[in-house]
Design an enzyme around this catalytic site. Structure first.
Site, PDB file in Angstrom:
ATOM      1  N   ILE A  35      44.848  34.942  22.744  1.00 24.38           N
ATOM      2  CA  ILE A  35      45.621  35.457  23.870  1.00 24.38           C
ATOM      3  C   ILE A  35      47.112  35.245  23.632  1.00 24.38           C
ATOM      4  O   ILE A  35      47.928  36.139  23.891  1.00 24.38           O
ATOM      5  CB  ILE A  35      45.167  34.790  25.180  1.00 24.38           C
ATOM      6  CG1 ILE A  35      43.705  35.156  25.472  1.00 24.38           C
ATOM      7  CG2 ILE A  35      46.057  35.205  26.344  1.00 24.38           C
ATOM      8  CD1 ILE A  35      43.101  34.404  26.647  1.00 24.38           C
TER       9      ILE A  35
ATOM     10  N   ARG B 245      44.608  27.742  32.280  1.00 22.61           N
ATOM     11  CA  ARG B 245      43.735  26.820  32.993  1.00 22.61           C
ATOM     12  C   ARG B 245      44.546  26.055  34.033  1.00 22.61           C
ATOM     13  O   ARG B 245      45.676  25.623  33.769  1.00 22.61           O
ATOM     14  CB  ARG B 245      43.066  25.821  32.028  1.00 22.61           C
ATOM     15  CG  ARG B 245      42.035  26.444  31.104  1.00 22.61           C
ATOM     16  CD  ARG B 245      40.779  26.852  31.847  1.00 22.61           C
ATOM     17  NE  ARG B 245      39.747  27.350  30.960  1.00 22.61           N
ATOM     18  CZ  ARG B 245      39.603  28.629  30.620  1.00 22.61           C
ATOM     19  NH1 ARG B 245      40.442  29.537  31.105  1.00 22.61           N
ATOM     20  NH2 ARG B 245      38.630  29.011  29.809  1.00 22.61           N
TER      21      ARG B 245
ATOM     22  N   GLU C 174      40.595  24.904  42.836  1.00 24.57           N
ATOM     23  CA  GLU C 174      40.377  26.282  43.284  1.00 24.57           C
ATOM     24  C   GLU C 174      39.125  26.366  44.152  1.00 24.57           C
ATOM     25  O   GLU C 174      38.132  25.686  43.864  1.00 24.57           O
ATOM     26  CB  GLU C 174      40.253  27.216  42.075  1.00 24.57           C
ATOM     27  CG  GLU C 174      41.526  27.294  41.258  1.00 24.57           C
ATOM     28  CD  GLU C 174      41.443  28.290  40.099  1.00 24.57           C
ATOM     29  OE1 GLU C 174      40.370  28.917  39.921  1.00 24.57           O
ATOM     30  OE2 GLU C 174      42.441  28.448  39.383  1.00 24.57           O
TER      31      GLU C 174
ATOM     32  N   HIS D 144      43.459  33.626  40.444  1.00 23.89           N
ATOM     33  CA  HIS D 144      42.628  33.588  39.233  1.00 23.89           C
ATOM     34  C   HIS D 144      42.106  34.983  38.873  1.00 23.89           C
ATOM     35  O   HIS D 144      40.893  35.224  38.795  1.00 23.89           O
ATOM     36  CB  HIS D 144      41.466  32.613  39.404  1.00 23.89           C
ATOM     37  CG  HIS D 144      40.982  32.049  38.096  1.00 23.89           C
ATOM     38  ND1 HIS D 144      40.537  30.768  37.958  1.00 23.89           N
ATOM     39  CD2 HIS D 144      40.882  32.603  36.864  1.00 23.89           C
ATOM     40  CE1 HIS D 144      40.170  30.551  36.704  1.00 23.89           C
ATOM     41  NE2 HIS D 144      40.379  31.652  36.017  1.00 23.89           N
ATOM     42  N   LEU D 145      43.047  35.892  38.618  1.00 24.24           N
ATOM     43  CA  LEU D 145      42.710  37.287  38.331  1.00 24.24           C
ATOM     44  C   LEU D 145      42.810  37.651  36.856  1.00 24.24           C
ATOM     45  O   LEU D 145      42.675  38.822  36.499  1.00 24.24           O
ATOM     46  CB  LEU D 145      43.641  38.221  39.132  1.00 24.24           C
ATOM     47  CG  LEU D 145      43.605  38.099  40.651  1.00 24.24           C
ATOM     48  CD1 LEU D 145      44.584  39.076  41.278  1.00 24.24           C
ATOM     49  CD2 LEU D 145      42.201  38.337  41.179  1.00 24.24           C
TER      50      LEU D 145
ATOM     51  N   ALA E 205      40.943  37.601  34.298  1.00 25.33           N
ATOM     52  CA  ALA E 205      39.839  38.372  33.706  1.00 25.33           C
ATOM     53  C   ALA E 205      39.334  39.457  34.644  1.00 25.33           C
ATOM     54  O   ALA E 205      38.331  40.110  34.348  1.00 25.33           O
ATOM     55  CB  ALA E 205      38.691  37.441  33.338  1.00 25.33           C
TER      56      ALA E 205
END
Length: 522
Positions: free
Chosen positions: A151, A231, A260, A278-279, A281
């Site tokens: 990434i 993370r 979360e 937490h978008l 993926a």
């Protein structure tokens, strides 16, 4: 025909492929933990995402389970140790969301540079605040990438297209490998002091938790902007809020949080903050890729075929003679990486004694698995360890020799000026670390180890013991090895817990101590 239990939404294409293979696909979404325990008996495969908790209790109830498939990267919600002990294969989809995560990172980078969400919110509230939200250009700015895995590299490519200069911090990537993609490797303090923007692409480990905190902001370039789509927990959120408050940090964009779901945070009141739930993926393509990939992995596992993304089953390929050495090989890899603070460009692994007569490739994979543990965004398995090494520009050379002077079998890892060796001893085949950097020792590998090189003279051992005692750290094992070539000794100490920073500093300043290395492994 096998029963495949699916507890979360998976791409229909993948499920159709399993049905076409003759399997009974049983979709049961929204199950409570108690309900899962009731339906898992009789299932041969379990397909999940991030919400279903595959605990030891679930694995024990699933007496027919062959494989657990996680449609995504992380395995925090799967008890892999229990699965391995029970012979249940665990597979994931490590490459399914890397592109989506990289693109979300770029979106957050642009948003924090131009205050897009804040300006949008003001306009929707009826305020035309054109002069308030003056941003900065990405062109000619320096981007510091922390974690140069798949990434991180994708982000570097995209940021370069915006005209950004790229620097990176990753102790497990060689300078030569970084130079090939026009990236300069630096230490974290240099990155903080140089970068205008920072993006994080690291796994959550004891070493990375809170790595972006008060010390980072104290060293940082004024007005630095931070983006984290990796993370939660790797940023100290309280320290970040304080840095935003006093202007040391010019803006921050977080997709992940220490806890979360997070709906309240001191960050949310900071005008320079951008947040998403937490978008990283959460694209249709990534969801489809994850579903298709995991369905294919499960199909292969149920058919008894080779499974590319198995994270815990490759040890089954080892012969009966080689298999007992898998654990010590992995431990040696972790110790070597800790001593070297990463891995050198060339890694030599030698097998001496009876092992030389067997196929030892699986042991080399175990060495790499231990060396890379906790350094990538996806779990490192026996399957993907060579690929990780190749991506980081590390050449791995393994050799064998039937001659072993002191041991029936010996595994030696060397490179970059460091050497470690280990073996199994006794009727119980207990692992032992027997050689470190020219010193003979005899210590069981431990999750927490301290290596103290010192002048070979009286009093030093006592001073080291006093420092550990003052820090309330117990010594579980210890040995002192002398060098045949110089007047030094090496203390190898297995401790009950990680050594506090203050104790490490005290050791390094102690009279007679030449160097101190601390190796903590998960």
């Amino acid at each position: 025909m096998a029963r495949v239990l699916v507890t979360e939404k998976i791409a229909e294409g993948g499920l159709d492929a399993l049905r076409a293979a003759g399997h009974d696909v049983d979709v049961r979404t929204g199950l409570s933990p108690e309900e899962l325990l009731g339906v898992i008996p009789g299932a041969h495969a379990l397909i999940i995402r991030s919400s279903t908790q595959v605990t030891a209790e679930v694995l024990e109830a699933g007496t027919d389970l062959v494989v657990v498939g996680r449609a995504g990267i992380g395995l925090d919600n799967v008890d892999v140790e229990t699965a391995t002990r029970r012979g249940v294969m665990v597979v994931n989809a490590p490459q399914s969301n890397i592109l989506s995560t990289a693109e979300h990172t770029m979106g957050m980078l642009l948003a924090v540079a131009r205050s897009v969400p804040q300006a949008h919110g003001a306009l929707m509230a009826g305020r035309w605040e054109r002069s308030k939200w003056v941003g900065v250009e990405l062109a000619d700015k320096t981007l510091g990438i922390v974690g140069l895995g798949r990434i991180g590299k994708l982000v570097a490519q995209r940021a370069s297209a915006f005209g950004m200069r790229i620097i990176a911090h990753d102790p497990f990537v060689t300078p030569e490998a970084a130079r090939k993609i026009n990236i300069e490797l630096v230490d974290l303090d240099t990155l903080a002091a140089t970068a205008d923007f920072v993006t994080l692409h690291v796994v959550k480990t004891p070493e990375t938790v809170g790595m972006i905190g008060e010390d980072f902001f104290a060293a940082a370039k004024p007005g630095i902007r931070i983006v984290n789509v990796s993370r939660g927990g790797v940023i100290d959120e309280a320290a970040l809020a304080a840095a935003l408050e006093d202007g040391r940090c010019g803006g921050a964009a977080l997709d992940v949080f220490a806890s979360e779901p997070t709906t309240e945070s001191p960050l949310f009141s900071q005008p320079g903050f951008v947040g998403t739930p937490h978008l990283g993926a959460s694209t249709a393509e990534a969801q489809d890729k994850a579903g298709d990939t995991i369905a294919d992995q499960v199909r292969l596992a149920l058919a008894g075929e080779f499974v590319p993304f198995a994270v815990n089953i490759a040890a089954a390929e080892a012969s009966e003679t080689v298999r007992p050495f898998l654990g010590v090989a992995e431990q040696l890899g972790g110790i070597f990486a800790g001593l070297h603070e990463g891995l050198p460009p060339v890694l030599d692994v030698e097998y001496a004694g009876e092992l030389a007569g067997y196929d030892t490739r699986i042991l080399t994979l175990s060495v790499l698995k231990g060396a890379f543990a906790g350094t990538t965004e996806e779990p490192v398995s026996y399957v993907n360890a060579p690929q990780v090494a190749a991506e980081r520009g590390i050449e791995v050379r393994d050799t064998t020799t039937v001659t072993s002077r002191d041991f029936v079998n010996l595994i030696t890892i060397s490179g970059g000026g460091h050497t470690v060796a280990g073996t199994l001893v006794g009727l119980r085949s207990e692992p032992r670390l027997v050689h470190v950097d020219g010193h003979s020792v005899d210590v069981p590998p431990s999750p927490h180890m301290v290596f103290v090189r010192n002048d070979d003279r009286p009093g030093v051992i006592g001073r080291v013991g006093t420092v550990l005692g003052d820090a309330e750290v117990n010594i579980a094992d210890m040995d002192v090895g002398r060098s045949d070539e110089e007047a030094t000794a090496l203390m190898v100490i297995a401790t009950s817990r990680s050594l506090p920073d203050a104790a490490v500093a005290a050791l390094r300043s102690a009279e007679g101590v030449l160097s101190v290395a601390v190796v903590d492994r998960a």
